[in-house]
Design an enzyme around this catalytic site. Structure first.
Site, PDB file in Angstrom:
ATOM      1  CG  PHE A 153      67.831  54.368   9.688  1.00 14.59           C
ATOM      2  CD1 PHE A 153      68.029  54.289   8.363  1.00 14.59           C
ATOM      3  CD2 PHE A 153      68.957  54.768  10.359  1.00 14.59           C
ATOM      4  CE1 PHE A 153      69.496  54.506   7.660  1.00 14.59           C
ATOM      5  CE2 PHE A 153      70.211  54.854  10.094  1.00 14.59           C
ATOM      6  CZ  PHE A 153      70.494  54.623   8.877  1.00 14.59           C
ATOM      7  CG  ASP A 172      67.810  51.458  16.748  1.00 12.57           C
ATOM      8  OD1 ASP A 172      68.418  52.186  17.530  1.00 12.57           O
ATOM      9  OD2 ASP A 172      67.912  51.382  15.524  1.00 12.57           O
ATOM     10  CE  LYS A 195      71.894  59.134  14.371  1.00 19.77           C
ATOM     11  NZ  LYS A 195      71.048  57.911  13.879  1.00 19.77           N
TER      12      LYS A 195
END
Ligand SMILES: *Cc1c(COP(=O)(O)O)cnc(C)c1O
Length: 404
Positions: free
Chosen positions: A138, A223, A252
């Site tokens: 993702f 990532d 995040k």
């Protein structure tokens, strides 16, 4: 006087791409939240690994308020002190020499992929454009990042999909050997898959990717949008895995709840983003940068990072104890405070059924796909809140088992 918003307003006024829970939290402090009715919850979800210091941490509130009285926005026509201080902090604490600031994980990954393509284009020409990624990966919801991500359903119906993207199997180096060649510009990978099921990458796999990238003059992109900023017990996961990427993305927890993202890279690669090649209106926004700097400085300390490792053990012990009594989990895994409990065969794909029961018991948790219960609490969650949250989780699990 305007009416107090209600959950029904979601269905009335917002596009139907989400299906939020019925309760609306209105206030948070540390690892506790309160809804419109004043009911209290313990937060094991952390805004999906965003609230690294819980809700309304005084260090972040102070940074935001101080900057709010000073300067909000300038555009990229000028630079500003908070953005420069944040970039410097990221460079001093990581492998990176250069930073690109933006506002989200998807945007950081979009920048990483474009940088890799442009770098390879400048090095090797048009043909060196292939990107290797992984099943279940993702990387965000922009069209480039869903295409590189490994869940085809997120890209379906939006076609035509950008070309030159291939997917290997996570933790299977042989699958990558079959895909990588001298036309590959980058391999993009999460050091631990988050949305894909809280799957830690094996050290030998990640090191193998590093070696294959070196052999084919391709860039390794980590990532770390979900694993970064203390989540795994080091500032970034790569630091404890001992495998250094060429590009790393962060978002995040970077802003602890304030929208901010960053792409980190080296002096070898950064020049490919020459003047005018890429940009973002909000990139380097002073409010976002001031909060992110405060978050990094507070989290990247032995006290907080050691605390993450200690809390990992606590989470594991509690979950194993719950499992010893109810036998619902097949495996408990993860790093630091990104923890997954995969459901046993008898309870296959029922992780999602725990969430509404947990809400009723006063606990917020997450899933990573239908079969994995996921927890990403505050990195400084008090031990008493862990114990109370686990008592509530156990009540939810026993209700699942009892079919209530
Ligand atoms: C959440 C996430 C993203 C996307 O970040 P957004 O801020 O939602 O764009 C990308 N990669 C990983 C690993 C994530 O967990």
């Amino acid at each position: 006087m305007s009416q107090t918003p209600s959950r029904a307003d979601f269905d009335r006024y917002m596009v139907p791409n989400y299906a939020p829970q019925q309760v609306i939290p209105v206030r948070g402090e540390g690892s506790r939240l309160w809804d419109q009715q004043g009911r209290e919850y313990i937060d094991f979800a952390g805004g999906i690994a965003v609230n690294g210091l819980g809700h309304c941490h005084p260090v972040l509130v102070e940074a935001l308020k101080a900057q709010a009285d000073r300067l909000w926005h300038l555009s990229n026509v000028y630079t500003n002190e908070p953005a420069l201080a944040l970039a410097r902090a990221l460079v001093e604490r990581t492998f990176a020499d250069k930073v690109f600031l933006c506002s989200s994980g998807g945007e950081a990954n979009e920048a990483a992929l474009k940088l890799a393509r442009r770098w390879a284009h400048d090095q090797g020409g048009e043909h060196k454009h292939r990107i290797v990624s992984f099943g279940q990966a993702f990387h965000g919801r922009t069209f480039f990042t869903v295409s590189v991500g490994g869940q085809p359903k997120y890209a379906q119906g939006f076609g035509p999909v950008p070309g030159g993207i291939v997917h290997g199997e996570y933790n299977n180096l042989d699958s990558v050997r079959d895909l990588i060649d001298d036309d590959t510009c980058a391999v993009m990978v999460e050091p631990m898959q988050g949305e894909g099921g809280v799957l830690p990458g094996r050290q030998a796999f990640l090191q193998g990717l590093r070696d294959l990238c070196d052999a084919h003059d391709a860039l390794l992109i980590f990532d770390e949008v979900q694993t970064g900023v203390g989540r795994t017990g080091s500032l970034y996961a790569y630091q404890q895995l001992g495998v250094t990427p060429d590009i790393l993305t962060s978002a995040k927890a970077l802003g602890g709840g304030f929208p901010v993202g960053a792409m980190l890279t080296t002096d070898r690669v950064a020049p490919a983003f020459s003047l005018g090649t890429h940009g973002s209106t909000y990139g380097g926004n002073p409010l976002a940068s001031a909060v992110a700097l405060a978050a990094i400085e507070h989290i990247d300390t032995p006290e907080v990072l050691e605390g993450v490792k200690r809390r990992h053990e606590l989470f594991r012990e509690h979950l194993e104890a719950i499992n010893a009594r109810h036998e619902v989990f097949r495996e408990i895994r993860g790093m630091g405070l990104l923890i997954g409990a995969e459901m046993s065969e008898a309870w296959r794909d029922r992780a999602k059924d725990i969430l509404p029961l947990a809400i009723e018991e006063g606990l917020m948790a997450l899933i990573a796909g239908p079969n994995v219960l996921r927890m990403a609490p505050s990195l400084v969650i008090p031990e008493a809140d862990i114990a109370e949250g686990m008592a509530r989780l156990e009540r939810a699990v026993s209700r699942l088992v009892a079919g209530q």
